[in-house]
Design a protein around this motif. Structure first.
Motif, mmCIF file in Angstrom:
data_model
loop_
_atom_site.group_PDB
_atom_site.id
_atom_site.type_symbol
_atom_site.label_atom_id
_atom_site.label_comp_id
_atom_site.label_asym_id
_atom_site.label_seq_id
_atom_site.Cartn_x
_atom_site.Cartn_y
_atom_site.Cartn_z
ATOM 1 N N GLY A 1 0.834 -1.197 0.000
ATOM 2 C CA GLY A 1 0.000 0.000 0.000
ATOM 3 C C GLY A 1 0.869 1.247 0.000
ATOM 4 N N ILE A 2 0.367 2.314 -0.594
ATOM 5 C CA ILE A 2 1.112 3.569 -0.660
ATOM 6 C C ILE A 2 0.198 4.705 -0.233
ATOM 7 C CG2 ILE A 2 2.287 5.223 -2.181
ATOM 8 C CD1 ILE A 2 2.137 1.682 -3.350
ATOM 9 N N ILE A 3 0.687 5.534 0.689
ATOM 10 C CA ILE A 3 -0.025 6.743 1.102
ATOM 11 C C ILE A 3 0.855 7.939 0.769
ATOM 12 C CG2 ILE A 3 -0.933 8.061 3.059
ATOM 13 C CD1 ILE A 3 -1.550 5.335 4.390
ATOM 14 N N ILE A 4 0.283 8.898 0.040
ATOM 15 C CA ILE A 4 1.014 10.111 -0.311
ATOM 16 C C ILE A 4 0.402 11.264 0.475
ATOM 17 C CG2 ILE A 4 1.682 11.682 -2.159
ATOM 18 C CD1 ILE A 4 1.464 9.282 -4.093
ATOM 19 N N GLY A 5 1.147 11.737 1.476
ATOM 20 C CA GLY A 5 0.681 12.847 2.287
ATOM 21 C C GLY A 5 1.103 14.181 1.685
ATOM 22 N N ALA B 1 5.179 13.844 2.639
ATOM 23 C CA ALA B 1 5.948 12.598 2.663
ATOM 24 C C ALA B 1 5.080 11.439 2.210
ATOM 25 C CB ALA B 1 6.478 12.328 4.071
ATOM 26 N N VAL B 2 5.750 10.320 1.924
ATOM 27 C CA VAL B 2 5.093 9.091 1.471
ATOM 28 C C VAL B 2 5.276 8.008 2.531
ATOM 29 C CG1 VAL B 2 5.063 7.292 -0.331
ATOM 30 C CG2 VAL B 2 5.530 9.694 -0.950
ATOM 31 N N MET B 3 4.226 7.207 2.735
ATOM 32 C CA MET B 3 4.314 6.004 3.562
ATOM 33 C C MET B 3 4.070 4.787 2.683
ATOM 34 S SD MET B 3 1.925 4.693 6.740
ATOM 35 C CE MET B 3 2.574 5.871 7.930
ATOM 36 N N VAL B 4 4.897 3.769 2.868
ATOM 37 C CA VAL B 4 4.714 2.483 2.197
ATOM 38 C C VAL B 4 4.289 1.462 3.242
ATOM 39 C CG1 VAL B 4 5.956 0.599 1.041
ATOM 40 C CG2 VAL B 4 6.346 2.964 0.328
ATOM 41 N N ILE B 5 3.251 0.682 2.936
ATOM 42 C CA ILE B 5 2.746 -0.340 3.864
ATOM 43 C C ILE B 5 3.067 -1.708 3.272
ATOM 44 C CG2 ILE B 5 0.695 -1.264 5.003
ATOM 45 C CD1 ILE B 5 -0.272 1.858 4.048
ATOM 46 N N TYR C 1 8.356 6.881 5.548
ATOM 47 C CA TYR C 1 7.850 5.870 6.485
ATOM 48 C C TYR C 1 7.580 4.557 5.777
ATOM 49 C CZ TYR C 1 6.871 10.098 9.169
ATOM 50 O OH TYR C 1 6.982 11.298 9.819
ATOM 51 N N VAL C 2 7.986 3.464 6.427
ATOM 52 C CA VAL C 2 7.543 2.125 6.052
ATOM 53 C C VAL C 2 6.783 1.569 7.248
ATOM 54 C CG1 VAL C 2 8.333 -0.256 5.708
ATOM 55 C CG2 VAL C 2 9.318 1.591 4.330
ATOM 56 N N THR C 3 5.564 1.096 7.018
ATOM 57 C CA THR C 3 4.786 0.462 8.086
ATOM 58 C C THR C 3 4.651 -1.025 7.769
ATOM 59 O OG1 THR C 3 3.566 2.496 8.539
ATOM 60 C CG2 THR C 3 2.570 0.445 9.308
ATOM 61 N N LEU C 4 4.896 -1.853 8.782
ATOM 62 C CA LEU C 4 4.817 -3.307 8.624
ATOM 63 C C LEU C 4 3.487 -3.796 9.183
ATOM 64 C CD1 LEU C 4 8.411 -4.192 9.922
ATOM 65 C CD2 LEU C 4 7.722 -3.539 7.591
ATOM 66 N N SER C 5 2.688 -4.468 8.356
ATOM 67 C CA SER C 5 1.419 -4.991 8.869
ATOM 68 C C SER C 5 1.647 -6.177 9.813
ATOM 69 C CB SER C 5 0.486 -5.396 7.723
ATOM 70 O OG SER C 5 0.994 -6.506 7.014
ATOM 71 N N GLN D 1 14.968 3.227 1.911
ATOM 72 C CA GLN D 1 15.775 4.106 2.771
ATOM 73 C C GLN D 1 14.885 5.017 3.622
ATOM 74 O OE1 GLN D 1 18.288 5.529 -0.664
ATOM 75 N NE2 GLN D 1 19.945 4.751 0.630
ATOM 76 N N PRO D 2 13.939 4.421 4.347
ATOM 77 C CA PRO D 2 12.992 5.253 5.102
ATOM 78 C C PRO D 2 13.652 5.873 6.331
ATOM 79 C CG PRO D 2 12.679 2.944 5.667
ATOM 80 C CD PRO D 2 13.729 2.980 4.574
ATOM 81 N N GLU D 3 13.077 6.992 6.781
ATOM 82 C CA GLU D 3 13.537 7.562 8.057
ATOM 83 C C GLU D 3 13.071 6.684 9.213
ATOM 84 O OE1 GLU D 3 12.487 11.664 8.586
ATOM 85 O OE2 GLU D 3 13.280 12.221 6.601
#
Length: 318
Positions: A38-42, A45-49, A75-79, A93-95
């Motif tokens: 999943g990808i969220i574009i704020g 910044a971008v978050m990848v799930i 951001y990378v979020t792990l389900s 290379q997420p923060e």
């Protein structure tokens, strides 16, 4: 003695990737039943799930993100902790890498075992496995229950709604847009893998997802669900499969049947209804083994090692 190899080892067909825009802020990277991202574009910044299984595979996700935004992937979020979901993380290379504390604890306890096990079970899902750096993917932020991030004005809720696929299951919810990224708590036309599951808890956790009333949902596997009706179908299908497996296994265990007998009966019962779902033949031995454990003497999932995988597969399919 010949070893009957995992059903997934023969799965060599390359899947077609779809990259679907769900809203101004949300995209789904799906591949015909292979693990989704999943990808969220704020605003900033971008978050990848979920990351894909290797850094080389993650490059295809990054390429598609770059076609729609040049904002940094912070951001990378792990389900959850499974290797196929986390080992591509370094490519972004997420923060920060975000996970539930329960997922962190599972990585500590069984991350190395799981990595070896999954790569052995499903080689096609780990393209260019040599690109995975040494060691495991470690979260830099953990939370319990609920965490909210603001990507500018976009509210991103990271929620633990209950145990199901694992004890650490995490969903990502965009309340302003009613879009949910479910990880493997929900699948669509793809067989839920339940080798590390909590069968008794999973249906209530699906109720908690339904209570949010998502209008769109990105499942762990299968096509993005883009209407409330499709979302309800995804939730219902997952719930029925989990309930059907557990009911069959529980009945067999209560009747004193051994695991092999329970497996054969459960497979025969479920095959007509679910046999066309992706990875049905691969998942069923693991799912029934875990259900049998839960129905008998192991409330918590036992660790799968590469050795245990092979022994189980020979016992049930050999």
């Amino acid at each position: 003695m010949s070893t009957k190899t995992f059903a997934s080892a023969a799965d060599l067909e390359v899947k077609k990737v779809s990259f679907d825009k769900l809203s101004e802020h949300a995209y789904a990277y799906t591949a015909e039943g292979d693990p989704n991202t999943g990808i969220i574009i704020g605003d900033d910044a971008v978050m990848v799930i979920d990351t894909q299984a290797t850094p080389v595979m993650a490059q295809d996700v990054i390429r598609r993100i770059r076609e729609v935004t040049d904002k940094p992937i912070k951001y990378v979020t792990l389900s959850h902790y499974h290797a196929v979901r986390v080992l591509g993380a370094s490519a972004y290379q997420p923060e920060h890498i975000i996970a539930s504390q329960d997922t962190y604890d599972l990585i500590v306890e069984r991350g190395e075992f799981d990595k070896a096990s999954e790569i052995g079970r499903f080689p096609r899902l780990f393209q260019n496995v040599e690109s995975v750096p040494e060691g495991l993917t470690w979260p830099t932020i953990t939370f319990t229950g609920k965490m909210t991030l603001w990507l500018g004005k976009l509210e991103v809720q990271i929620l633990q709604l209950g145990r199901g696929h694992t004890k650490g299951d995490t969903v990502v919810w965009l309340p302003q847009e009613k879009i949910l990224f479910s990880g493997d708590l929900v699948e669509f036309d793809a067989t839920p893998y339940a080798g590390d599951a909590y069968f008794k808890d999973w249906p209530q956790t699906l109720d908690a997802i339904a209570a949010l009333q998502p209008e769109k949902l990105v499942p762990g596997r299968g096509a993005a669900l883009q209407t409330p009706e499709q979302v309800q179908a995804g939730l219902a299908g997952t719930r029925e499969f989990i309930s059907d497996v557990y009911a069959s296994v529980q009945a067999g265990a209560a009747a004193g049947q051994d695991l092999r007998k329970v497996y054969e009966e459960t497979f025969a019962k479920l095959q007509p209804k679910y046999g066309h779902w992706v990875i049905f033949n691969h998942c069923m031995p693991f799912d029934v083994t875990r259900a049998y454990d839960e129905a008998t003497q192991f409330p918590d999932p036992r660790i799968w090692t590469a050795e245990r995988d092979v022994a189980m597969w020979q016992a049930l399919e050999g």
